[in-house]
Design a protein around this motif. Structure first.
Motif, PDB file in Angstrom:
ATOM      1  N   GLY A  23       1.010  -0.724   0.044  1.00  0.00           N
ATOM      2  CA  GLY A  23      -0.443   0.315   0.156  1.00  0.00           C
ATOM      3  C   GLY A  23       0.752   1.411   0.077  1.00  0.00           C
ATOM      4  O   GLY A  23       0.563   2.402  -0.711  1.00  0.00           O
ATOM      5  N   ASP A  24       1.671   1.200   0.867  1.00  0.00           N
ATOM      6  CA  ASP A  24       3.080   2.722   0.918  1.00  0.00           C
ATOM      7  C   ASP A  24       3.643   2.376  -0.591  1.00  0.00           C
ATOM      8  O   ASP A  24       3.697   3.909  -0.715  1.00  0.00           O
ATOM      9  CB  ASP A  24       3.980   2.381   2.184  1.00  0.00           C
ATOM     10  N   ALA A  25       3.946   1.422  -0.711  1.00  0.00           N
ATOM     11  CA  ALA A  25       4.361   1.603  -1.979  1.00  0.00           C
ATOM     12  C   ALA A  25       4.151   1.755  -3.625  1.00  0.00           C
ATOM     13  O   ALA A  25       4.195   2.839  -4.260  1.00  0.00           O
ATOM     14  CB  ALA A  25       5.449  -0.289  -2.320  1.00  0.00           C
ATOM     15  N   GLY A 175      -8.639  -4.596   2.959  1.00  0.00           N
ATOM     16  CA  GLY A 175      -9.460  -3.053   3.357  1.00  0.00           C
ATOM     17  C   GLY A 175      -8.248  -2.701   3.792  1.00  0.00           C
ATOM     18  O   GLY A 175      -8.081  -1.179   3.324  1.00  0.00           O
ATOM     19  N   SER A 176      -7.479  -3.432   4.982  1.00  0.00           N
ATOM     20  CA  SER A 176      -6.473  -2.448   4.931  1.00  0.00           C
ATOM     21  C   SER A 176      -5.153  -1.954   3.895  1.00  0.00           C
ATOM     22  O   SER A 176      -4.488  -0.783   3.810  1.00  0.00           O
ATOM     23  CB  SER A 176      -5.590  -3.138   5.997  1.00  0.00           C
ATOM     24  N   PHE A 177      -4.804  -2.478   2.605  1.00  0.00           N
ATOM     25  CA  PHE A 177      -4.077  -2.376   1.548  1.00  0.00           C
ATOM     26  C   PHE A 177      -5.145  -1.157   1.061  1.00  0.00           C
ATOM     27  O   PHE A 177      -3.840  -0.141   1.389  1.00  0.00           O
ATOM     28  CB  PHE A 177      -4.365  -3.134   0.444  1.00  0.00           C
ATOM     29  N   VAL A 178      -5.903  -0.638   0.664  1.00  0.00           N
ATOM     30  CA  VAL A 178      -6.592   0.930   0.453  1.00  0.00           C
ATOM     31  C   VAL A 178      -6.473   1.949   1.742  1.00  0.00           C
ATOM     32  O   VAL A 178      -5.765   2.801   0.814  1.00  0.00           O
ATOM     33  CB  VAL A 178      -8.714   0.402  -0.175  1.00  0.00           C
ATOM     34  N   TRP A 179      -6.204   1.409   2.554  1.00  0.00           N
ATOM     35  CA  TRP A 179      -6.294   2.600   4.402  1.00  0.00           C
ATOM     36  C   TRP A 179      -5.138   2.780   4.588  1.00  0.00           C
ATOM     37  O   TRP A 179      -4.605   4.041   4.561  1.00  0.00           O
ATOM     38  CB  TRP A 179      -6.867   1.835   5.675  1.00  0.00           C
ATOM     39  N   THR A 180      -3.929   1.729   4.156  1.00  0.00           N
ATOM     40  CA  THR A 180      -2.560   2.138   4.312  1.00  0.00           C
ATOM     41  C   THR A 180      -2.458   3.069   3.297  1.00  0.00           C
ATOM     42  O   THR A 180      -1.662   3.606   3.273  1.00  0.00           O
ATOM     43  CB  THR A 180      -1.616   1.396   3.783  1.00  0.00           C
TER      44      THR A 180
END
Length: 236
Positions: A23-25, A175-180
């Motif tokens: 996600g950050d990348a 979902g946390s991928f999007v949130w990250t």
């Protein structure tokens, strides 16, 4: 599936770590400046230390969240609260349990565990002294907490209502991928802003941005943080 059954907690933590790094990348790549062509600039847009920080944070909280989900799914207190909601408000049993679990995660675990861990990782990666870490957390906690609730309240409610227990951390991690991506972007200035000099003294989170997007009323302003930092640098 087999790894989740054989090693559930480790698999959940590894999944959360991988999705946090990804996600950050994605956020860093999406916000880079393609027009800057010199070799030095090409190496500036991706911050590996920040990315590893997000991975460490995501993996650590993935383990904590997995353990919390196991406790909530087996908790007699959750079952009793759900039964009370069913009796007093005619709320279906599974929905009542989902409401109790969601409220516990979002209004207890997130303020008490999630964001303290996030800001601790920020401070460790940046090498922030405790006083500056506390100042930064005070400035950022309110806007980030509101964003977190607006994103995760519907996500976790649907998770506890619709998803089998063994897949709940995986579902939330996706979902946390999007949130990250949201957290990474909201906590960091875009590279273009730095290039324009609009945030010349602002370094990315996990390299902590000293220019909070929405400083809370009555809290430390951006100018306060910058003045203190310049004073320290002058003293050195």
């Amino acid at each position: 599936g087999a790894a989740l059954v054989a090693h559930p907690l480790a698999t959940k933590g590894a999944t959360a770590l991988a999705l946090s790094v990804s996600g950050d990348a994605v956020t860093q790549v999406a916000s880079r400046e393609p027009e800057r062509g010199d070799s030095e600039a090409r190496g500036e847009w991706f911050d590996a230390r920040r990315n590893l920080g997000f991975g460490a944070f995501g993996g650590a909280y993935g383990l904590v969240q997995g353990a919390l989900f196991d406790v909530l799914n087996e908790s007699p207190a959750v079952a009793a609260a759900a039964a009370a909601l069913q009796q007093e408000a005619a709320v279906p049993d599974r929905l009542g349990a989902a409401l109790v679990k969601t409220a516990t995660m979002q209004f207890v675990a997130v303020p008490a565990l999630y964001f303290p861990l996030f800001f601790a990782v920020v401070a460790a990666v940046r090498g922030y002294p405790p006083s500056e870490a506390v100042e930064y957390a005070r400035a950022q906690i309110r806007p980030l907490l509101l964003r977190c609730w607006s994103f995760f309240l519907p996500l976790q409610l649907s998770n506890f209502v619709l998803v089998p227990d063994e897949w709940q951390v995986t579902y939330v991690s996706l979902g946390s991928f999007v949130w990250t991506c949201i957290l990474s972007y909201a906590s960091s200035p875009p590279p273009a802003a730095t290039a324009r000099g609009a945030a010349a003294e602002c370094e990315p989170v996990m390299e902590v941005c000293e220019v909070p997007m929405e400083p809370p009323p009555g809290g430390l302003s951006t100018d306060d943080l910058l003045v203190r930092r310049r004073a320290r640098r002058g003293a050195e």
